[in-house]
Every structure is written in C-alpha cells, then in structure tokens.
Design an enzyme around this catalytic site. Structure first.
Site, PDB file in Angstrom:
ATOM      1  N   CYS A 115       0.795  -1.230   0.000  1.00  0.00           N
ATOM      2  CA  CYS A 115       0.000   0.000   0.000  1.00  0.00           C
ATOM      3  C   CYS A 115       0.831   1.285   0.000  1.00  0.00           C
ATOM      4  O   CYS A 115       0.285   2.374  -0.164  1.00  0.00           O
ATOM      5  CB  CYS A 115      -0.945   0.015   1.201  1.00  0.00           C
ATOM      6  SG  CYS A 115      -2.217  -1.260   1.145  1.00  0.00           S
ATOM      7  N   HIS A 255      -3.331   7.470   3.272  1.00  0.00           N
ATOM      8  CA  HIS A 255      -3.771   6.193   2.711  1.00  0.00           C
ATOM      9  C   HIS A 255      -5.076   5.800   3.383  1.00  0.00           C
ATOM     10  O   HIS A 255      -5.217   5.887   4.602  1.00  0.00           O
ATOM     11  CB  HIS A 255      -2.695   5.132   2.957  1.00  0.00           C
ATOM     12  CG  HIS A 255      -3.116   3.742   2.618  1.00  0.00           C
ATOM     13  ND1 HIS A 255      -3.650   3.418   1.390  1.00  0.00           N
ATOM     14  CD2 HIS A 255      -3.090   2.590   3.337  1.00  0.00           C
ATOM     15  CE1 HIS A 255      -3.928   2.113   1.367  1.00  0.00           C
ATOM     16  NE2 HIS A 255      -3.602   1.603   2.544  1.00  0.00           N
ATOM     17  N   ASN A 285     -10.413   0.466   0.767  1.00  0.00           N
ATOM     18  CA  ASN A 285      -8.963   0.490   0.578  1.00  0.00           C
ATOM     19  C   ASN A 285      -8.642  -0.011  -0.824  1.00  0.00           C
ATOM     20  O   ASN A 285      -8.699  -1.210  -1.095  1.00  0.00           O
ATOM     21  CB  ASN A 285      -8.288  -0.383   1.636  1.00  0.00           C
ATOM     22  CG  ASN A 285      -6.775  -0.381   1.520  1.00  0.00           C
ATOM     23  OD1 ASN A 285      -6.208   0.187   0.582  1.00  0.00           O
ATOM     24  ND2 ASN A 285      -6.108  -1.022   2.465  1.00  0.00           N
TER      25      ASN A 285
END
Length: 337
Positions: A115, A255, A285
């Site tokens: 990520c 994020h 996500n």
C-alpha cells in the site's frame, strides 16, 4: 535554479459496480453498523467482467489525465505503475497501460511495496524530474484488490475495493512540487501481512488453491497497531523537519486503509478533520489507488501553494510520508487545456 517535481495534473477511474455493506451482510456474518464503526467504509467499487485486470483501470485513469492536461502521449518520457495486483507477472502492467494509451516514446515499469507503493513511485519519478533527465513523468496507482480477497473472510473482505488514479509530474523552478520525503521499510512485518502463495517461493498448486493461500492474509491487531504509529510518526517527522505547524498544513492526504488509522494520524499532526482528505467511505482500501484518488476527488479544492502531507502504510512493512507544495489552482483545470 533548483528543479523540483510538481504534480501538474490528476486523472482517475473507478469501476461502476458498487459493493455495499448491505450486500456483504449477505455473504458473511457482519453488519453495516459494525463495518462503519470499525473501518468507516460504507461501500467500495469492484471491477467486474472476464479478462479485466488492473491495467483496465490504469488505462482509463491515464487517458483521463492526458485529456484533462491536454498532454500528447508522445511527450511522456516515463510511466511508473504502482500496483500490488499486476495483470500478470510479466509483462509489467505499466507496459500494457503505455501501449493502450499510445505512450510509445517512453519506458515504463511496475513497482510493488504494497500500500506504500504509490508514495515510493512518486518519490522515484520525482528523481528523474529533479535530475533534469525527463520533463514529463506519469505515476499511476492502480489495484484490483477484489482479485486477491476471500469473500468468505469477513475480516478482510469488508476492507478492499478496486480503483486507479494517475498524476503528471513536470519540472518547477518556483519552489512547487515534492519538497521532502521520509520513506521506510521493516521486513520483519512479512509475517503479519502477506499473500502466502503465487510467487516463486510457493508457485500455484492444487494445494495452495484449496488452502486459499492466494488471498490476503493479515493479523489485523498487529497491523493496525503498527500502522497507527508508523503513519503518524513519519507525517509528524515531515512536518517537524520542514518547520510546518498544523496551521501551515492545508491538507493531510492519508492512505485510506481504516478511518481509525487516519484519525490517529491527523490527531498526531494536530490537523482537524476539515483538513483531512477522506473517501474511504465510498471506495474502501484501493491500495495504491487511495492517495491519488483523494487528490482527484479534492482537486477542485486545491490551491496553488497549498502544503500537502501525504502518508501511507503497507505490507512489508512499508510506510512513508511526502511533503508537497501544490502547483496549480484545481478549480481552473478546464481552463488549462
């Protein structure tokens, strides 16, 4: 004059199909209330259809970027694709995207740091600009997380969605663009967040498929604790070493893994919720799509000279923060073409 790498445009794409919490209630033992209270996610987008990979979304995001900025594909010199879910091991998803959008005079490659990849790729692309090697670089973040999510695993299937967004980097001599970065890795995190099979260590077999080893595995409590501390630490470090107060920061661009992690990072920075970019409620996500999708969603609110602090955390463990001074007024994008 010192050259910095400025973001001069943003493009994005998310699939049409919306997977709601109500639909997930029919698949696993969960509720909308539980998902919202634990993650802040209400729905996420899913890429449906046969032979539809990450590149499909990356292509549409890059086309959107080229169109919005009025950029000729022949002028692009480098394209980096940040992805954890490439179409295939080779060729690179970046190669596929470049070919489909007509970028034929550049080189392109993938990066993977889970990520955190978009931040790492952004920092890498910026080096080519700052060194004077190239003048137009695209960094695209794209992931089809639904391809590696087990929809019988209620802990993980609620978290992830599919999406993509891309940015154009160009030189600036006016002090705009990427001004600082703190990027980190701790490989001991492998045990807590990984995909067990599908690589060279454990190639696909009937056994690995039967054991569901091609899906995301994570020990949630450990990952959550490390993510909260790591994202908050690097964001605060970037602020401190650039003498940025909470009032100096126009936007935190985090994020979008979990709203509780986002809140903890903002609290550590002293930044109020009105300065936090948030779209986790609509997209979940999307791994390397999260940060550039935020930039795309909030582009019209961005002003030339705004101080942005980007922060991410991912498997590895990997994490980092980047300080950007925004280069253009987002509400005037149409006039720039």
């Amino acid at each position: 004059m010192k050259i910095t790498a400025a973001i001069t445009g943003v493009g994005a794409y998310v699939p049409d199909y919306v997977l709601t919490n109500a639909e997930l209630e029919k698949l696993v033992d969960t509720t909308d209330e539980w998902i919202m209270s634990r993650t802040g996610i209400r729905e996420r987008r899913i890429l449906k259809g046969d032979n539809q990979g990450t590149s499909v979304m990356g292509i549409k995001a890059v086309r959107n970027l080229l169109d919005k900025t009025g950029t000729n594909p022949d002028d692009i010199e480098l394209l980096i694709c940040a992805t954890t879910t490439p179409d295939m091991l080779f060729p690179a998803t970046a190669n596929i995207i470049s070919n489909k959008v007509g970028i034929t005079k550049a080189f392109s490659y993938d990066m993977n740091a889970a990520c955190s990849t978009f931040l790492f790729a952004l920092a890498t692309g910026a080096q080519f600009i700052q060194a004077g090697t190239y003048k137009k670089v695209i960094v695209v973040g794209a992931d089809k997380m639904s391809a590696i999510v087990d929809y019988t695993d209620r802990a993980n299937c609620i978290l992830f969605g599919d999406g993509s967004a891309a940015v154009l980097l160009e030189p600036s001599t006016d002090g705009f663009g990427i001004l600082d970065q703190v990027l980190r890795t701790d490989g001991s995190g492998e045990a807590y967040l990984h995909q067990k099979a599908g690589g060279s260590r454990r190639p696909p077999t009937h056994e690995t498929i039967d054991n569901k080893e091609h899906y995301i595995y994570q020990e949630g409590a450990t990952v959550f604790k490390f993510a909260v501390k790591s994202m908050a630490d690097v964001a605060a470090q970037v602020m401190e070493r650039n003498h940025l107060s909470k009032d100096d920061v126009a936007w935190l661009v985090p994020h979008q893994a979990n709203k509780r992690i986002i809140d903890a990072t903002a609290n550590r920075m002293g930044v109020g919720p009105e300065k936090v970019m948030l779209n986790i409620d609509r997209y979940g996500n999307t791994t390397n799509g999260t940060i550039p999708l935020c930039l795309a969603d909030y582009e019209s609110q961005l002003r030339r000279g705004d101080n942005l602090v980007l922060a991410a955390f991912g498997g590895g463990f990997t994490w980092g923060s980047i300080y950007i001074k925004w280069a253009y007024d987002g509400d005037k994008v149409a006039a720039r073409k």
